[in-house]
Each structure stands twice: as structure tokens, then as C-alpha cells.
Enzyme design. Structure first.
Site, PDB file in Angstrom:
ATOM      1  N   GLU A   1      -6.697   4.348   8.159  1.00  0.00           N
ATOM      2  CA  GLU A   1      -6.464   5.781   7.917  1.00  0.00           C
ATOM      3  C   GLU A   1      -7.713   6.425   7.324  1.00  0.00           C
ATOM      4  OE1 GLU A   1      -2.806   5.343   5.735  1.00  0.00           O
ATOM      5  OE2 GLU A   1      -1.764   4.807   7.583  1.00  0.00           O
TER       6      GLU A   1
ATOM      7  N   ASN B   1       0.862  -1.186   0.000  1.00  0.00           N
ATOM      8  CA  ASN B   1       0.000   0.000   0.000  1.00  0.00           C
ATOM      9  C   ASN B   1       0.899   1.238   0.000  1.00  0.00           C
ATOM     10  OD1 ASN B   1      -1.819   2.037   0.521  1.00  0.00           O
ATOM     11  ND2 ASN B   1      -2.177   1.461   2.664  1.00  0.00           N
TER      12      ASN B   1
ATOM     13  N   HIS C   1      -9.521   0.929   5.183  1.00  0.00           N
ATOM     14  CA  HIS C   1      -8.204   1.095   5.830  1.00  0.00           C
ATOM     15  C   HIS C   1      -8.375   2.004   7.047  1.00  0.00           C
ATOM     16  CE1 HIS C   1      -4.045   2.296   6.484  1.00  0.00           C
ATOM     17  NE2 HIS C   1      -3.693   1.232   5.786  1.00  0.00           N
TER      18      HIS C   1
ATOM     19  N   SER D   1       3.406  -2.428  10.243  1.00  0.00           N
ATOM     20  CA  SER D   1       4.871  -2.416  10.370  1.00  0.00           C
ATOM     21  C   SER D   1       5.506  -3.753  10.001  1.00  0.00           C
ATOM     22  CB  SER D   1       5.286  -1.964  11.774  1.00  0.00           C
ATOM     23  OG  SER D   1       4.807  -0.661  12.018  1.00  0.00           O
TER      24      SER D   1
ATOM     25  N   GLY E   1       2.319   2.004  10.745  1.00  0.00           N
ATOM     26  CA  GLY E   1       3.230   3.135  10.597  1.00  0.00           C
ATOM     27  C   GLY E   1       3.928   3.527  11.888  1.00  0.00           C
TER      28      GLY E   1
ATOM     29  N   LYS F   1       0.012   4.230  -0.111  1.00  0.00           N
ATOM     30  CA  LYS F   1      -0.654   5.379   0.527  1.00  0.00           C
ATOM     31  C   LYS F   1      -0.560   6.600  -0.395  1.00  0.00           C
ATOM     32  CE  LYS F   1       0.607   3.415   4.937  1.00  0.00           C
ATOM     33  NZ  LYS F   1       0.304   3.508   6.358  1.00  0.00           N
TER      34      LYS F   1
ATOM     35  N   GLU G   1      -5.346  -5.344  10.599  1.00  0.00           N
ATOM     36  CA  GLU G   1      -4.334  -4.308  10.797  1.00  0.00           C
ATOM     37  C   GLU G   1      -4.575  -3.595  12.123  1.00  0.00           C
ATOM     38  OE1 GLU G   1      -2.444  -3.063   6.854  1.00  0.00           O
ATOM     39  OE2 GLU G   1      -4.155  -1.779   7.188  1.00  0.00           O
TER      40      GLU G   1
HETATM   41  C1  PEP Z   1      -0.742  -0.056   5.869  1.00  0.00           C
HETATM   42  O1  PEP Z   1      -0.668   1.043   5.340  1.00  0.00           O
HETATM   43  O2  PEP Z   1      -1.712  -0.792   5.629  1.00  0.00           O
HETATM   44  C2  PEP Z   1       0.311  -0.463   6.795  1.00  0.00           C
HETATM   45  C3  PEP Z   1       0.218  -1.612   7.400  1.00  0.00           C
HETATM   46  O3  PEP Z   1       1.362   0.421   6.977  1.00  0.00           O
HETATM   47  P1  PEP Z   1       2.789   0.096   7.665  1.00  0.00           P
HETATM   48  O4  PEP Z   1       3.295  -1.184   7.041  1.00  0.00           O
HETATM   49  O5  PEP Z   1       3.640   1.277   7.322  1.00  0.00           O
HETATM   50  O6  PEP Z   1       2.545  -0.064   9.116  1.00  0.00           O
END
Ligand code: PEP
Length: 252
Positions: free
Chosen positions: A99, A11, A97, A215, A175, A13, A169
Site C-alpha cells: 500500500e 497490521n 508494504h 487475506s 484485502g 493499517k 504479500e
Molecule cells: C496486509 O495489510 O499486510 C494484509 C495482508 O492485509 P489483508 O490480510 O487484509 O489481506
């Protein structure tokens, strides 16, 4: 042959100009080649979907969008519809997601509408669920995730359910550099699969791929992927570095 093919999705973003996408994709293609036993998907921003679509044509890399509108077209300024994503070369779409839940107010009910839209428009949804740190500390994780899954995936037949993808997630791991331990992730993945079995049946639930996101990095992917119900990863930050993402794709 395992029933569920491993899937690593990147992703991007809100990162990436066309030139950056070209550089990243060209290095990534060289590094990963054509993995036979696993699937790779990239979810870039809307503005580079077409560029990435051209660059992955003829490779085994698939293309996803990061969101869609629930209507197939209409007076919705600033929105993008499923048929447009298909037209740009997408096969998948990330929905719900954290975010988008956090900054754009998306609810489980809205995510559910979008999952139906993705199905109608011929896109495979990657449906994200996850708890905040406060919810985890209050011991609400399993109930909350089960409710998110039930609401977001309400009203689909078994065939549709079997083909979609769920991403667990934990919000506190996205992040932040903090990752759920393999055991913590496995516990929630197993709970998601149990909820899917209640929504459909055991055989259907066994076919659904459940990705872990939060992460994921080269140094933790192997441990996560060793768990029975972790079928892949949704990778944010590390998917923007070809070397790191390629190593994640090549998990052992
Ligand atoms: C994501 O954007 O779905 C995500 C898991 O980000 P990160 O790997 O940076 O934590």
C-alpha cells in the site's frame, strides 16, 4: 526446537482510535494468553503506538510501526523517525508494504534505505515484497520477487540478514479475500530463501523468517502454516477482530 520461531503479525493499517485499541487488545490478551512457541506482534497506527505499548507491557505481544523515515531526525514534516518509534516502545517496523509502494510511490531503493535506517535505529524490519496480478500472469513472479529482495536487502552482513523478517504479500491477495494457495505461497517463499542464500549463505538464509500475507483468515491459516518455508503470517483485515486474529495466532 525448530530453527525459526513462528510469528504472527497484525497490521492494523489506518484503523483504530485509542478506545478501539484498548478494547481490541484487552479481548486479544484474554484469548491468546502467553503462547510459548510462537511470537505475536501488533502494528497499530502511529497515534496509538504508545497506548498499545502500555497495554502489551508485561505480555508476550511485541509492537511494530507501519513505516519510518530513513533519517534519524530532521526537517521532514509529517514523518516519523526510528528513534521516535523506539521511544514509543516499538521493536519492529513494517517496511515496503504494497500500500505504501502503491499510494506513496515507495521504490525498492527507498525501501533499502529504510531497512538500513531500521538497522541503525535498533528496529527489526519486516520487509514486504510481492507481485501484482498482471506480473504473476506474465510469469514474472519469481524474477520480480528476487529483484525486490536483492535491492531491499543489499549491503547487510550475515548477522543482520539473519535477524530481519521478510513478508511475501502478493498484491492481488491483500484485502481482496483472495489468498495464494499454500503451494503457490510455498513456491515463492522457497525462491525468497534461495535468493537470501545467494546474498549470504545457506545457514543464514535458513534463519530468516518469511511470513505470508494476503487475506490470511482462520479458515486458511492452518494450510499455509503447514508449508516448510512459511514461518508466519502478516495479517491485515482479520487482525482487527480479536476472535479471528486469536484463531490465526492459534494456528494448528
Ligand atoms: C496486509 O495489510 O499486510 C494484509 C495482508 O492485509 P489483508 O490480510 O487484509 O489481506
Amino acid at each position: 526446537m525448530p530453527i525459526r520461531r513462528s510469528l504472527i503479525a497484525g497490521n492494523w493499517k489506518m484503523f483504530g482510535t485509542r478506545a478501539e485499541a484498548e478494547r481490541l487488545l484487552s479481548e486479544l490478551k484474554t484469548r491468546i494468553g502467553r503462547p510459548a512457541d510462537r511470537e505475536v506482534i501488533i502494528a497499530p497506527p502511529f497515534t496509538v503506538l504508545e497506548t498499545v505499548s502500555r497495554l502489551v507491557a508485561g505480555t508476550s505481544i511485541g509492537l511494530a510501526a507501519q513505516n519510518l523515515h530513513w533519517e534519524p531526525q530532521g526537517a521532514f514534516t509529517g514523518e516519523i523517525a526510528g528513534p521516535m518509534l523506539k521511544d514509543a516502545g516499538c521493536s519492529h517496523v513494517i517496511l515496503g508494504h504494497s500500500e505504501r509502494r502503491q499510494y506513496s510511490g515507495e521504490t525498492d531503493e527507498l525501501v533499502a534505505r529504510k531497512v538500513h535506517a531500521a538497522h541503525r535505529d535498533g528496529l527489526v524490519p519486516i520487509v514486504c515484497v510481492g507481485e501484482t496480478l498482471e506480473q504473476r500472469e506474465r510469469g514474472e513472479t519469481t524474477d520480480l520477487i528476487s529483484r525486490q529482495v536483492r535491492t531491499a536487502l543489499h549491503g547487510h552482513d550475515h548477522t543482520t540478514l539473519a535477524s530481519l523478517i521478510v513478508a511475501y504479500e502478493p498484491v492481488w491477495a491483500i484485502g481482496t479475500g483472495r489468498t495464494a494457495t499454500p503451494a503457490q505461497a510455498q513456491e515463492v517463499h522457497a525462491a525468497i530463501r534461495a535468493t537470501l542464500a545467494e546474498l549470504s549463505d545457506h545457514a543464514t538464509a535458513e534463519m530468516v523468517r518469511i511470513l505470508y500475507g494476503g487475506s490470511v483468515k482462520p479458515d486458511n491459516v492452518d494450510g499455509l502454516m503447514a508449508e516448510a518455508d512459511i514461518d508466519g503470517a502478516l495479517v491485515g483485515g482479520a487482525s482487527l477482530q480479536a476472535e479471528a486474529f486469536a484463531r490465526i495466532v492459534q494456528f494448528r
